[in-house]
Design a protein around this motif. Structure first.
Motif, PDB file in Angstrom:
ATOM      1  N   THR A  22     -41.103  86.682  85.561  1.00  0.00           N
ATOM      2  CA  THR A  22     -40.835  86.468  86.979  1.00  0.00           C
ATOM      3  C   THR A  22     -39.718  87.376  87.460  1.00  0.00           C
ATOM      4  OG1 THR A  22     -40.193  84.795  88.623  1.00  0.00           O
ATOM      5  CG2 THR A  22     -39.201  84.615  86.443  1.00  0.00           C
ATOM      6  N   GLU A  54     -48.421  86.592  85.541  1.00  0.00           N
ATOM      7  CA  GLU A  54     -48.064  85.317  84.924  1.00  0.00           C
ATOM      8  C   GLU A  54     -49.002  85.000  83.761  1.00  0.00           C
ATOM      9  OE1 GLU A  54     -47.300  82.142  87.646  1.00  0.00           O
ATOM     10  OE2 GLU A  54     -45.590  83.190  88.542  1.00  0.00           O
ATOM     11  N   TYR A  99     -48.866  85.025  95.685  1.00  0.00           N
ATOM     12  CA  TYR A  99     -49.531  84.745  94.412  1.00  0.00           C
ATOM     13  C   TYR A  99     -51.005  85.077  94.548  1.00  0.00           C
ATOM     14  CZ  TYR A  99     -45.275  82.221  93.160  1.00  0.00           C
ATOM     15  OH  TYR A  99     -43.965  81.897  92.877  1.00  0.00           O
ATOM     16  N   CYS A 117     -48.028  87.770  90.685  1.00  0.00           N
ATOM     17  CA  CYS A 117     -47.085  87.350  91.706  1.00  0.00           C
ATOM     18  C   CYS A 117     -46.389  88.591  92.251  1.00  0.00           C
ATOM     19  CB  CYS A 117     -46.061  86.365  91.134  1.00  0.00           C
ATOM     20  SG  CYS A 117     -44.806  85.854  92.339  1.00  0.00           S
TER      21      CYS A 117
END
Length: 591
Positions: free
Chosen positions: A41, A455, A430, A444
């Protein structure tokens, strides 16, 4: 004096990366970018970090069809609608995926054309309504009346010689015929501008209200007069109901008939219909939709909207600003998506964007922009994040600001993706989509930082955002997920990985790696492993293992090996924060 041979010190160099720039799936990528990635992330940028654990809600679905957030979550499962966790008993839906649209307190469901009032859970049902009256069982009576349904009595069929004030006369001396009313003050027969017909039969007004736009059919004149028959045939068309009285069993529409009759054969049908549409959205208190294909044997390529504030009425044409509306477009190809963007209903084809400028006078205007539209099959990828509309185009991912689309998906490389589904929350976009090998990927995009992260392989059926949380339905497990973990039971420790691109093409000298210095946060219970691949041989050599002990620098010695280039891979399980990554390189000869 003797001379002794000397050995020159091996030249070393240190390359430190302390800014990690996310996912970039190209052969040549920058420092701090990663060719492959799992569950990382940008939340802790410029650090490399694992994503938050998702929450798994208690509701496990069996045949999910769609989801939408209002004041509570609404979702469709196995032909039933659930709102705030409770089934709406009595509201049945067909199988398959649904488009859920919010309009005020109402939740609208397509293609079933159903609705639910979320403020009054007893108010639900069909947008459409049809009443068919058998004339043999309940005779249908037609009379000239006023706008409220009161029958006008004693209409003269010839012009009275000594008329009285307010007296009516049916003028048949000219075509079309007209209804006239005598005015004492002007001593003239004034034409009644609008004439109404009351259609009376048992139950004919059930389920209708004033100003509903309906289609009448089955009306027939039993007599021989061709002129009167033409008048009755003209009633078989789309009309607005000006008055309805279910107790007295009549409706009032605009029309003129020379003779009041009772129809005793056939079936008279009154129908309020909603057009079949490919995609729908809400904008400025109207629902807007599009349709491409065959309808009733005719080819259509059209845009529609309902009457102002009334999602049940798509055929109300009273000549006022609040009317329903429809327009044909000339662009070729099927519609691929629709969204409300900046107050403009915006409709997409693969190569065209149509925007509707809504007019307060009802004269809505359609504009056309030739450019990258939504990829066919990726209509659910449309999502507004921080006032920008993002979507999956055929050539990549695009951002649209109302002028022209621009590409933002270069980091995804040349992999062809399709069937994309998008959602937005917290300034991030997303995107769940499938590649050419039918493998699913969840990406993302951090819109503020311009960074992509991959992810996992989540196949999201749909997304919706509520109270700062992004919810998704996993199409494979049928689970309802809270992607930021604020709701539900947290998932187990997240497995993560990052793989660099090719390293070693920046100079012509042959290099080998002597060691790595890795500074990272690895809490207790978390773990990580390092591996290296030389010269793209496909073999990963394990070169280090770390257990969670807090924040420190890990020195990872690697057996020196000469190579032209290499890849690095770090993977682990649990929470991780990578602060910096240093490579100690030693340079050999060209031999």
């Amino acid at each position: 004096m003797p001379y002794f041979p000397t050995v020159e010190e091996t030249k070393t160099a240190q390359q430190v990366t302390d800014v990690f720039r996310g996912y970039h799936h190209d052969l040549r990528i920058g420092d701090g970018e990663f060719y492959e990635m799992q569950n990382l992330t940008s939340d802790y940028y410029p650090m490399l970090a694992s994503r938050k654990r998702r929450g798994v809600l208690d509701a496990t679905l069996t045949a999910p069809g769609g989801m939408l957030a209002k004041e509570a979550l609404a979702y469709v499962d196995n032909g039933k609608l659930y709102y705030n966790g409770y089934e709406i008993v009595g509201l049945r839906l067909t199988e398959g995926e649904k488009q859920l649209v919010s309009m005020g307190a109402y939740l609208l469901i397509w293609p079933d054309k159903k609705y639910l009032n979320t403020k009054d859970m007893s108010d639900f049902g069909d947008m459409e309504n049809t009443v068919a009256v058998s004339c043999a069982e309940s005779n249908v009576r037609y009379d000239i009346c006023d706008a409220n349904g009161a029958v006008i009595q004693d209409i003269a069929t010839t012009q009275p010689e000594e008329p009285e004030g307010g007296q009516y006369w049916l003028d048949t001396t000219q075509t079309p015929h007209s209804l006239r009313r005598y005015s004492v003050s002007s001593a003239t027969w004034a034409t009644v501008p609008t004439v109404y017909v009351r259609i009376q039969a048992t139950g004919i007004g059930m389920g209708f209200k004033q100003y509903d736009g309906v289609k009448l059919s089955g009306i027939a004149y039993p007599g021989e007069s061709a002129a009167v028959k033409e008048q009755y045939d003209a009633l078989n068309s789309t009309k607005a109901i000006y008055a309805v009285d279910p107790e007295n069993n009549y409706i009032v529409v605009v029309g003129l008939v020379d003779v009041a009759v009772t129809q005793t054969t056939g079936t008279v049908t009154v129908s309020r219909s909603v057009p079949d549409m490919d995609y729908v959205c809400e904008s400025q208190n109207r629902v807007w939709g599009c349709k491409y294909g065959m309808v009733d044997g005719k080819a259509v390529n059209e845009l529609y909207c309902c009457a102002l504030g009334d999602f049940k009425n798509w055929n109300r044409f009273l000549g006022i600003a609040t009317d329903a509306w429809a327009a044909s477009v000339g662009s070729d190809g099927a519609w691929t998506g629709a969204a409300n963007y900046l107050g403009y209903p915006t409709f997409f084809k693969e190569n065209v964007i149509h925007r509707i400028a809504i007019s307060s006078a009802g004269a809505h205007q359609v504009t056309e922009t030739v450019g990258r539209g939504v990829q066919n099959g990726s209509g659910k990828s449309l999502c507004v994040v921080n006032e920008v509309l993002y979507y999956k185009a055929r050539e990549g991912v695009c951002a649209y600001d109302g002028s022209f689309p621009s590409a933002v998906g270069e980091a995804l490389g040349d992999v062809r993706y399709h069937n994309a589904v998008g959602g937005g929350c917290g300034g991030k976009y997303y995107l769940s989509m499938r590649d050419g090998a039918n493998a699913w990927h969840m990406f993302c995009y951090d819109t503020a930082k311009g960074l992509w992260h991959r992810e996992d392989d989540l196949h999201a059926l749909c997304f919706t955002q509520m109270d700062g949380e992004l919810y998704a339905i996993d199409a494979e497990t049928k689970q309802l997920l809270a992607l930021h973990g604020s709701q539900g039971t947290p998932e187990t420790a997240v497995k993560w990985a990052a793989e660099t691109g090719l390293i070693g093409y920046t100079t012509v000298e042959q290099k080998y790696v002597s060691r790595f210095n890795l500074r990272m946060l690895l809490p207790k219970g978390a773990k990580a492993d390092m591996a290296i691949q030389y010269d793209s041989d496909g073999v990963w050599h394990h070169c280090g293992h770390m257990e969670g002990v807090g924040t420190k620098s890990f020195l990872l010695p690697v057996r020196p090996r000469r190579c032209d280039h290499f890849r690095l891979r770090i993977e682990g399980e649990g929470e991780v924060r990578v602060y910096s990554f240093a490579k100690i390189l030693e340079t050999g000869s060209d031999a």
